[in-house]
Design a protein around this motif. Structure first.
Motif, short mmCIF file in Angstrom:
data_model
loop_
_atom_site.label_atom_id
_atom_site.label_comp_id
_atom_site.label_asym_id
_atom_site.label_seq_id
_atom_site.Cartn_x
_atom_site.Cartn_y
_atom_site.Cartn_z
N GLU A 40 65.95 60.40 55.50
CA GLU A 40 65.03 61.41 56.03
C GLU A 40 64.04 62.28 55.06
OE1 GLU A 40 68.05 61.59 57.38
OE2 GLU A 40 67.66 60.00 59.26
N HIS A 41 64.73 63.20 54.43
CA HIS A 41 64.35 63.96 53.47
C HIS A 41 63.69 63.60 52.04
CE1 HIS A 41 64.96 67.60 50.84
NE2 HIS A 41 63.92 67.74 50.81
N GLU A 42 64.34 62.12 51.47
CA GLU A 42 63.56 61.43 51.10
C GLU A 42 63.04 60.78 51.39
OE1 GLU A 42 62.73 59.17 46.97
OE2 GLU A 42 64.05 61.21 47.81
N GLU A 43 62.82 60.26 52.45
CA GLU A 43 61.37 59.17 52.81
C GLU A 43 59.98 60.54 53.23
OE1 GLU A 43 60.12 56.87 57.42
OE2 GLU A 43 62.68 57.15 56.63
N MET A 44 60.35 61.50 53.59
CA MET A 44 59.54 62.71 53.94
C MET A 44 58.58 63.02 52.50
SD MET A 44 57.30 64.28 55.56
CE MET A 44 57.87 63.86 57.35
N ALA A 45 59.95 63.20 51.45
CA ALA A 45 59.35 63.64 50.19
C ALA A 45 58.47 62.15 49.59
CB ALA A 45 60.44 64.37 49.06
N VAL A 46 58.45 61.42 49.92
CA VAL A 46 57.91 59.85 50.01
C VAL A 46 56.49 60.00 50.38
CG1 VAL A 46 57.63 57.10 49.48
CG2 VAL A 46 59.96 58.81 48.89
N ASP A 114 63.02 53.28 49.18
CA ASP A 114 63.54 54.74 49.76
C ASP A 114 64.97 54.98 48.54
OD1 ASP A 114 60.90 55.45 50.49
OD2 ASP A 114 61.53 55.97 52.16
N ALA A 115 65.21 55.87 48.02
CA ALA A 115 66.66 56.12 47.84
C ALA A 115 66.50 57.23 46.85
CB ALA A 115 66.84 54.56 46.14
N TYR A 116 67.61 58.05 47.18
CA TYR A 116 67.77 58.92 45.74
C TYR A 116 69.20 58.98 45.64
CZ TYR A 116 69.60 60.46 50.60
OH TYR A 116 70.18 60.52 51.86
#
Length: 314
Positions: A40-46, A114-116
């Motif tokens: 969710e953090h990566e999705e929001m950052a994108v 989305d990936a991190y």
């Protein structure tokens, strides 16, 4: 449609001018400017990046870790994803980019997965992302045909990665483990289908019936490998080497029953673990373990298929 595309309006785009979309470029987000601690953090950052005018970055589409699709820029506009200055265009690996001689943003459609970090940052996208991405390529081809009248080809020349566009600044995007071979195999099936018919194929490929067929194919082959690994000849040595690779793949999924093996040649123990997974996949050990076991067995099917160890089911 099989997938609902969530719509957003990024301020970061420009006109395609006289150019038509002729390529699809795959990217990985792999946020590195801040520590990502969840999907969710990566999705929001994108989202925050693409919706912020000062970032001057965007993509036509993103695919979340759980397989949802978002659109930030209209296909009729150029997203700011794989832009190149004129001095970098001759360095591109892709021949189309070199021959076009202009900013690739003008004629490309972009997909970001989305990936991190160790959550797909190396290109190891999820199963949900893979199937959503495969559908999205076909959807883009369909929309380009509708809007522009030209057919965007779904092959390795016209479907590529950011690394091939910009090897100087993005040498790894979308990651060393991005499933190119599997994607191209799937797109070759989708190439000349109508979108509606391809959606029927995807429904089957993601059905319980198909997944159980993959589980059975994996178990049958591992059973065969066990039968020939007992010898001392070259065939037995080959079978053991396959077991070692499969052991690594299962270990990456976190599904091995033992904490470790005394040696990766312990193929009999590995066979027992696989048999347990297969029994779980068929519901013999209760309904709660079915999904987990099916996912584990299906995860190694693409590798086994690529090595000619199992037949292609569909």
């Amino acid at each position: 449609m099989l997938y609902n595309i969530q719509q957003f309006k990024s301020p970061n785009f420009e006109s395609r001018r006289q150019y038509k979309p002729i390529m699809i470029i795959n990217h990985i987000t792999d946020g590195t400017e801040a520590v990502r601690n969840s999907d969710e953090h990566e999705e929001m950052a994108v989202y925050n990046t693409f919706m912020n005018a000062s970032s001057q970055a965007s993509s036509h589409f993103t695919v979340t870790r759980d397989g949802r699709i978002k659109q930030f820029v209209d296909i009729g506009q150029a997203a700011w994803t794989q832009g190149l200055l004129s001095n970098l265009i001759p360095k591109a690996k892709n021949p189309i980019v070199r021959s076009m001689g202009v900013n690739p943003n003008l004629y490309c459609v972009s997909i970001e997965y989305d990936a991190y970090g160790d959550h797909g940052g190396d290109g190891s996208i999820t199963e949900a992302q893979f199937w959503a991405g495969a559908w999205l390529h076909k959807y883009i081809q369909t929309e380009v045909k509708r809007l522009y009248g030209n057919t965007l080809q779904l092959n390795s020349t016209f479907v590529d990665g950011h690394y091939s566009i910009d090897p100087t600044r993005k040498p790894l995007c979308p990651g060393v483990n991005f499933p190119w071979q599997r994607l191209y195999q799937e797109l070759s099936a989708a190439e000349y289908m109508e979108l509606e018919n391809y959606e029927g194929r995807l429904r089957f490929l993601q059905s319980d019936t198909y997944k159980l067929s993959m589980c059975q194919a994996v178990m049958t082959e591992i059973d065969y490998l066990k039968s020939i690994a007992t010898g001392t000849d070259g065939v037995a040595s080959w079978a053991k080497s396959v077991f070692r690779t499969l052991y690594t793949l299962f270990d990456q999924q976190g599904v091995l029953l033992r904490d470790s093996y005394t040696a990766t040649d312990d193929y009999k123990g590995f066979w027992n673990d696989t048999l347990y997974l297969y029994n779980c996949s068929t519901g013999q050990n209760g309904p709660d373990s079915v999904g987990w076991a099916v996912s584990a067995l299906c995860s190694v099917y693409p590798f086994m298929l690529s090595q000619g160890l199992v037949i292609k089911i569909a």
